[in-house]
Design an enzyme around this catalytic site. Structure first.
Site, PDB file in Angstrom:
ATOM      1  N   CYS A  82      87.848 108.874 -44.483  1.00  0.00           N
ATOM      2  CA  CYS A  82      86.665 108.635 -43.660  1.00  0.00           C
ATOM      3  C   CYS A  82      85.914 109.909 -43.298  1.00  0.00           C
ATOM      4  O   CYS A  82      85.043 109.884 -42.443  1.00  0.00           O
ATOM      5  CB  CYS A  82      87.077 107.895 -42.390  1.00  0.00           C
ATOM      6  SG  CYS A  82      87.915 106.336 -42.742  1.00  0.00           S
TER       7      CYS A  82
ATOM      8  N   CYS B 165      96.670 112.179 -39.245  1.00  0.00           N
ATOM      9  CA  CYS B 165      96.078 113.507 -39.052  1.00  0.00           C
ATOM     10  C   CYS B 165      96.518 114.099 -37.708  1.00  0.00           C
ATOM     11  O   CYS B 165      97.097 113.418 -36.859  1.00  0.00           O
ATOM     12  CB  CYS B 165      94.558 113.406 -39.124  1.00  0.00           C
ATOM     13  SG  CYS B 165      93.839 112.431 -37.781  1.00  0.00           S
TER      14      CYS B 165
END
Length: 147
Positions: free
Chosen positions: A87, A106
């Site tokens: 994304c 992440c």
């Protein structure tokens, strides 16, 4: 290493606080690709379910969002060898995957439960559903309009 590539999911306790407390970290690791995209898609589906449960997060109320993100992670796993966040824009995806900051989960997700992709959402927040499971059929249905 060859050892870390032998399993799709690796869990290990990691020290996160100076007082000896630890938390469970779940990361998707490289696995020899023997089944094409569906193999990576299944690995990332299982990873996403496991991480959602262990991080006390849920999937988006719109399962097609979850499906498209999982597909993007699987594609990056196949092409880059790591589940780089699909994304975000990268000037050099290979370098970013090697660096690891944006590999799923992440650093912002692990540290603050902030998922830019809306894959892992804190219950009760905008767009949060109430499920931590997604079937391959739901993924296929969610990504079908994109193909």
């Amino acid at each position: 290493s060859a050892l870390s590539r032998s399993s799709a999911l690796c869990t290990r306790p990691v020290r996160t606080a100076p007082r000896g407390r630890s938390s469970l970290v779940v990361r998707a690791h490289n696995v020899p690709n023997t089944g094409g995209e569906s193999h990576a898609l299944e690995i990332m589906r299982k990873f996403s379910e496991t991480y959602a449960k262990r991080s006390n997060t849920v999937f988006c109320m719109d399962k097609s969002v979850t499906a498209v993100v999982i597909q993007g992670l699987a594609e990056h796993k196949d092409t880059l060898g790591a589940p780089l966040c699909p994304c975000r824009h990268y000037d050099d995806k290979e370098a970013e995957a090697d660096q690891g900051y944006w590999n799923c989960p992440c650093v912002p997700m692990r540290e603050r439960k902030e998922c830019h992709c809306m894959l892992f959402l804190v219950p009760g927040t905008d767009f949060a559903g109430d499920e931590t499971n997604i079937t391959m059929e739901e993924i296929q249905a969610g990504i079908a309009p994109m193909q």
